[in-house]
Design an enzyme around this catalytic site. Structure first.
Site, PDB file in Angstrom:
ATOM      1  N   LEU A  92      11.345 -20.860  -3.503  1.00 49.82           N
ATOM      2  CA  LEU A  92      10.392 -19.872  -3.008  1.00 49.82           C
ATOM      3  C   LEU A  92       9.144 -19.836  -3.885  1.00 49.82           C
ATOM      4  CD1 LEU A  92       9.717 -17.310  -1.204  1.00 49.82           C
ATOM      5  CD2 LEU A  92      10.802 -15.975  -3.024  1.00 49.82           C
ATOM      6  N   ASP A 133       0.833  -1.198   0.000  1.00 48.82           N
ATOM      7  CA  ASP A 133       0.000   0.000   0.000  1.00 48.82           C
ATOM      8  C   ASP A 133       0.871   1.252   0.000  1.00 48.82           C
ATOM      9  OD1 ASP A 133      -2.353   1.450   0.045  1.00 48.82           O
ATOM     10  OD2 ASP A 133      -2.571   1.359   2.216  1.00 48.82           O
ATOM     11  N   HIS A 189       3.257   3.308  -8.945  1.00 47.88           N
ATOM     12  CA  HIS A 189       3.003   1.886  -9.199  1.00 47.88           C
ATOM     13  C   HIS A 189       4.219   1.208  -9.826  1.00 47.88           C
ATOM     14  CE1 HIS A 189      -1.059   2.244  -7.919  1.00 47.88           C
ATOM     15  NE2 HIS A 189      -1.436   3.023  -8.915  1.00 47.88           N
TER      16      HIS A 189
END
Length: 255
Positions: free
Chosen positions: A145, A34, A51
């Site tokens: 991962l 966020d 972004h």
């Protein structure tokens, strides 16, 4: 195809985590990313720059998580509520997975990362779906991962869809309501096959969950930071993990 100039994975390999316990590293870390827009505003830049810089933070955090030995990293990339944003911003956000994977997929494969996606594909542009499907397919045999993107994801919809499916099975006679258990519900969640988050991180100073993994986070530890997501780096992840390691998880019991 966007050409990679140099390896972001190896570029950061001179940064070492601070001293920490290796006995209690969270298996699954989920992040509510966020603050991209507010980061851009604070720098006098348009939101799309925020972004794009947020995408760089995804890279840094993936590297750091791999170093720490975290096995699952879930990134809240786009929520079912984010469609309410201006169309030009949504269009830009829909291009980011394609851009990210065009640059980084080969190296994710090389580093044994498995890419997954959880979310509703309905409504997503074909180019977004194609990019994600290619990444999932090409990394499906990797056992390192797990980088899990929550894309067009909303936990209330996820739970609602789960209930509808169970209702259909009950209606058809295939399922006895007495057989419904938490373990059964787990299998119908979009996160099926992934353990519940041990640690949930939210950036930008907001202290709410925003419809994210409501079923899965029943006993997750929470860590909040004022740092905007584009500024989030390996040190912040290490701080979150160190705080996690200082806590005692009782799961309703006693120590």
């Amino acid at each position: 195809m966007i050409k990679r100039v140099r390896s972001w994975w190896t570029r950061e390999n001179n940064i070492q985590p601070p001293e920490r316990s290796m006995d209690n590293v969270p298996e699954h870390v989920a992040i509510i990313m966020d603050g991209n827009g507010r980061w851009a505003k604070s720098h006098g830049l348009p939101r799309f720059i925020g972004h794009r810089n947020g995408m760089k933070a995804v890279k840094r955090t993936t590297i750091a998580a791999d170093k720490l030995g975290i096995k699952y990293l879930t990134m809240y990339a786009f929520s079912t509520e984010n469609w309410k944003r201006p169309k030009d911003e949504v269009d830009f956000l829909m291009r980011l997975p394609q851009e990210f994977l065009a640059i980084e997929l080969d190296e994710l494969i090389e580093k044994n990362v498995q890419v997954r996606m959880m979310g509703d594909r309905e409504g997503l542009p074909s180019y977004t779906i194609s990019a994600m499907e290619e990444a999932v397919e090409r990394t499906k045999n990797n056992d390192g991962l797990v980088l899990n993107f929550a894309l067009n994801y909303g936990s209330r919809k996820e739970i609602t869809d789960c209930m509808r499916e169970l209702g259909r099975q009950i209606q058809s006679g295939a399922l006895d309501p007495a057989d419904i258990s938490p373990e059964m519900l787990d299998r119908y969640m979009l996160s099926s096959g992934i353990p519940d988050p041990d640690l949930i991180i939210r950036t930008s100073g907001e202290m709410r969950i925003s419809n994210f993994m409501l079923w899965q986070m029943a006993y997750s530890e929470m860590w909040f930071t004022d740092v905007y997501w584009p500024d989030f780096n390996e040190q912040h992840l290490y701080e979150a993990v160190a705080e996690y390691q200082r806590r005692t998880r009782r799961y309703g019991g006693l120590t």
